[in-house]
Design a protein around this motif. Structure first.
Motif, PDB file in Angstrom:
ATOM      1  N   ASP A   1       1.244   6.366 -10.785  1.00 58.87           N
ATOM      2  CA  ASP A   1       1.414   7.742 -11.212  1.00 58.87           C
ATOM      3  C   ASP A   1       0.205   8.440 -10.873  1.00 58.87           C
ATOM      4  N   ASP A   2      -0.909   7.754 -10.633  1.00 54.33           N
ATOM      5  CA  ASP A   2      -2.111   8.693 -10.189  1.00 54.33           C
ATOM      6  C   ASP A   2      -2.497   8.920  -8.835  1.00 54.33           C
TER       7      ASP A   2
ATOM      8  N   ASP B   1       0.807  -1.206   0.029  1.00 58.19           N
ATOM      9  CA  ASP B   1      -0.070  -0.103  -0.141  1.00 58.19           C
ATOM     10  C   ASP B   1       0.952   1.303   0.052  1.00 58.19           C
ATOM     11  N   THR B   2       2.052   1.326   0.188  1.00 62.04           N
ATOM     12  CA  THR B   2       2.851   2.249   0.027  1.00 62.04           C
ATOM     13  C   THR B   2       3.031   3.004  -1.411  1.00 62.04           C
ATOM     14  N   HIS B   3       2.551   2.074  -2.307  1.00 67.53           N
ATOM     15  CA  HIS B   3       2.772   2.612  -3.946  1.00 67.53           C
ATOM     16  C   HIS B   3       1.421   2.643  -4.131  1.00 67.53           C
ATOM     17  N   HIS B   4       0.383   1.797  -3.620  1.00 73.81           N
ATOM     18  CA  HIS B   4      -0.887   2.000  -4.126  1.00 73.81           C
ATOM     19  C   HIS B   4      -1.718   2.536  -2.873  1.00 73.81           C
ATOM     20  N   PRO B   5      -1.629   3.475  -2.230  1.00 80.09           N
ATOM     21  CA  PRO B   5      -2.397   3.732  -0.994  1.00 80.09           C
ATOM     22  C   PRO B   5      -3.996   4.002  -1.394  1.00 80.09           C
ATOM     23  N   VAL B   6      -4.121   4.543  -2.536  1.00 79.25           N
ATOM     24  CA  VAL B   6      -5.648   4.931  -2.788  1.00 79.25           C
ATOM     25  C   VAL B   6      -6.323   3.731  -3.335  1.00 79.25           C
ATOM     26  N   ALA B   7      -5.660   3.188  -4.428  1.00 78.45           N
ATOM     27  CA  ALA B   7      -6.416   1.973  -5.140  1.00 78.45           C
ATOM     28  C   ALA B   7      -5.446   1.223  -5.789  1.00 78.45           C
ATOM     29  N   GLY B   8      -5.658  -0.237  -5.941  1.00 78.85           N
ATOM     30  CA  GLY B   8      -4.891  -1.114  -6.477  1.00 78.85           C
ATOM     31  C   GLY B   8      -5.210  -0.954  -8.111  1.00 78.85           C
ATOM     32  N   SER B   9      -6.432  -0.290  -8.283  1.00 81.18           N
ATOM     33  CA  SER B   9      -7.062  -0.309  -9.646  1.00 81.18           C
ATOM     34  C   SER B   9      -6.372   0.989 -10.381  1.00 81.18           C
ATOM     35  N   LEU B  10      -5.769   1.951  -9.523  1.00 85.50           N
ATOM     36  CA  LEU B  10      -5.188   2.812 -10.258  1.00 85.50           C
ATOM     37  C   LEU B  10      -3.900   2.895 -10.642  1.00 85.50           C
ATOM     38  N   TYR B  11      -3.146   3.698 -11.610  1.00 85.35           N
ATOM     39  CA  TYR B  11      -1.845   3.590 -11.628  1.00 85.35           C
ATOM     40  C   TYR B  11      -1.003   4.302 -10.538  1.00 85.35           C
TER      41      TYR B  11
ATOM     42  N   ALA C   1       0.068  10.762  -2.632  1.00 87.39           N
ATOM     43  CA  ALA C   1      -0.236   9.921  -1.298  1.00 87.39           C
ATOM     44  C   ALA C   1       0.773   8.747  -1.153  1.00 87.39           C
ATOM     45  N   ALA C   2       1.243   8.356  -2.089  1.00 84.44           N
ATOM     46  CA  ALA C   2       2.310   7.174  -1.837  1.00 84.44           C
ATOM     47  C   ALA C   2       3.491   7.750  -1.125  1.00 84.44           C
ATOM     48  N   ALA C   3       3.983   8.691  -1.442  1.00 87.40           N
ATOM     49  CA  ALA C   3       5.108   9.631  -0.910  1.00 87.40           C
ATOM     50  C   ALA C   3       4.791   9.745   0.518  1.00 87.40           C
ATOM     51  N   ARG C   4       3.626  10.233   0.973  1.00 89.48           N
ATOM     52  CA  ARG C   4       3.379  10.296   2.373  1.00 89.48           C
ATOM     53  C   ARG C   4       3.166   8.798   3.103  1.00 89.48           C
ATOM     54  N   ALA C   5       2.531   7.956   2.369  1.00 91.34           N
ATOM     55  CA  ALA C   5       2.414   6.778   3.112  1.00 91.34           C
ATOM     56  C   ALA C   5       3.770   5.793   3.261  1.00 91.34           C
ATOM     57  N   ALA C   6       4.553   6.082   2.075  1.00 89.74           N
ATOM     58  CA  ALA C   6       5.786   5.579   2.456  1.00 89.74           C
ATOM     59  C   ALA C   6       6.751   5.958   3.507  1.00 89.74           C
ATOM     60  N   LYS C   7       6.763   7.485   3.741  1.00 94.90           N
ATOM     61  CA  LYS C   7       7.437   8.142   4.755  1.00 94.90           C
ATOM     62  C   LYS C   7       6.931   7.452   6.093  1.00 94.90           C
ATOM     63  N   ALA C   8       5.662   7.338   6.308  1.00 95.50           N
ATOM     64  CA  ALA C   8       4.990   6.593   7.627  1.00 95.50           C
ATOM     65  C   ALA C   8       5.702   5.389   7.647  1.00 95.50           C
ATOM     66  N   PHE C   9       5.562   4.547   6.654  1.00101.76           N
ATOM     67  CA  PHE C   9       5.787   2.959   6.518  1.00101.76           C
ATOM     68  C   PHE C   9       7.375   3.072   6.908  1.00101.76           C
ATOM     69  N   ARG C  10       7.975   3.743   6.194  1.00104.54           N
ATOM     70  CA  ARG C  10       9.806   3.498   6.623  1.00104.54           C
ATOM     71  C   ARG C  10       9.711   4.083   8.002  1.00104.54           C
ATOM     72  N   GLU C  11       9.446   5.013   8.588  1.00101.87           N
ATOM     73  CA  GLU C  11       9.832   5.752   9.807  1.00101.87           C
ATOM     74  C   GLU C  11       9.103   5.086  10.834  1.00101.87           C
ATOM     75  N   GLU C  12       7.684   4.702  10.796  1.00104.90           N
ATOM     76  CA  GLU C  12       7.073   4.233  11.964  1.00104.90           C
ATOM     77  C   GLU C  12       6.773   2.691  11.768  1.00104.90           C
ATOM     78  N   ARG C  13       6.468   2.128  10.874  1.00103.53           N
ATOM     79  CA  ARG C  13       5.861   0.866  10.651  1.00103.53           C
ATOM     80  C   ARG C  13       6.881  -0.207  10.505  1.00103.53           C
ATOM     81  N   ILE C  14       7.986   0.025   9.688  1.00103.99           N
ATOM     82  CA  ILE C  14       8.730  -1.013   9.780  1.00103.99           C
ATOM     83  C   ILE C  14       9.526  -1.159  10.953  1.00103.99           C
ATOM     84  N   PRO C  15      10.045  -0.057  11.667  1.00107.06           N
ATOM     85  CA  PRO C  15      10.549  -0.456  13.087  1.00107.06           C
ATOM     86  C   PRO C  15       9.692  -1.048  14.079  1.00107.06           C
TER      87      PRO C  15
END
Lengths: 244, 244
Positions: free
Chosen positions: B129-130, B117-127, B134-148
């Protein structure tokens, strides 16, 4: 309830994932103490920390259920209700069918996570207000694509055994109690969408209605132990995320 | 491999969730036909449709494994590897420990879904690029909070049994093969973040290294049957989503 066999630990102020365990245990008449609700969230946090520091395998997150006699703790909704099913002889009597029930339960786990992510698509640690635009897009895809895809699957599973109303036919299982809670949650979060969809899923609605009539479930839902849905839980009603 | 006991069905061009099943089966030396890879995605779609129309319980989505002797089909990664573990006597020998292994496997399922969901936070059916913002923000939270948070949990589980390198100590289980694949996937998707984090998780890295040395896993990873990670799978390397 000091004679209860189980302690259920979950966040005290929401139905959330804990409710899938509760509805199952109420249907089965299994006695449990709803531990976090006896105190507050701090009691849950302290119990989780103690288990993490115990040197034994510990839950990653609530809900988890503790067998009081042994202090055995088990987490993950699908895992808890599957284990209880085996432990209390509440399964189908056929090993492969029981495996298919677990598989269906895990698929319910997936749609529940997706329902949560409609209002928190970016991060659970951010406020809804800080991800409203992404949430609106996520909710649209969930309403239009995901709910029907999952419901098609559940409707089909409910037609494997003739006669219904449950997945196993006349006998309810952990899948039915979770489908009940799923439908209740989606009706709360997406009332417009559910109103438009439900006529296409008569078996699912019949299953929901039949679970609501299980004696333990009916008594529980009438009691003040059944919290109302609210905007801190998994299923949240934000009108801007709903549409036909 | 016509004598193989199992058929594995998954999308043919990615590692994806199917790879968790593959790594486990390769470690255990279980023979299987990788069915979709023998044909194309259409073969998978047709097999799924036939099962959905069979009137029996059917998978919601791949991967699923079919026991060829009985045509019994089982889906959901955690469910497949847990079932294989019981079926081939690859567990701990202790029922409660086996339940804790399944619980850990389900927690791995959760972080894998979040990684996707870091690269597809909105919908798996969307590209991608679309939904890049949201992906940049989701990935930041995943990297900083969730992985640890997840890694803390896995590191702790790897210290329950003294000596290591596996969760059960000297004997590997389905949890270790999935932790291997998780670390491999995260190293591919988030190399900068993993470089910064790994020194804090020596037991997890040691487990990954020990799984890589299991004879069947080493042979598989050296073969051309192990596809490379790519930007159609669960773990995708978009440099803009990575950071220390």
């Amino acid at each position: 309830m000091s004679g209860a066999a189980y302690d259920l630990w979950y966040w005290p102020s929401i139905q959330g994932r804990g409710e899938f365990v509760r509805v199952f245990m109420e249907a089965a008449g299994l006695s449990y103490r709803d531990r976090a609700r006896e105190g507050d969230a701090q009691a849950l946090v302290e119990d989780m920390e103690a288990r993490a520091e115990s040197g034994d395998f510990a839950p990653y997150a609530p809900p988890y259920l503790v067998e009081r006699k042994t202090d055995f703790a088990i987490a993950q909704v699908a895992h808890i209700v599957s284990w209880l099913t085996g432990h209390h002889d509440l399964g189908s009597g056929d090993a492969q069918t029981d495996l298919h029930l677990i598989q269906l339960q895990l698929t319910i786990t997936d749609i529940v996570a997706e329902a949560h992510d409609t209002h928190h698509p970016v991060a659970g640690s951010l406020y809804y207000d800080d991800q409203k635009d992404a949430a609106a897009r996520a909710a649209k895809a969930f309403r239009e694509e995901r709910i029907p895809k999952y419901f098609d699957h559940f409707e089909q599973a409910l037609k494997v055994r003739e006669g219904g109303p449950f997945v196993l036919g006349e006998r309810w299982s952990h899948v039915d109690t979770s489908l009940f809670q799923l439908v209740e949650g989606l009706r709360y979060a997406f009332p417009e969408r559910m109103k438009a969809l439900e006529e296409d899923y008569p078996a699912l609605v019949a299953c929901r209605d039949a679970v609501a009539e299980i004696e333990g479930v009916a008594a529980y839902c009438d009691s003040d132990r059944r919290l109302a849905f609210n905007e801190d839980g998994i299923f949240r009603h934000y009108p801007e995320l709903d549409a036909q």
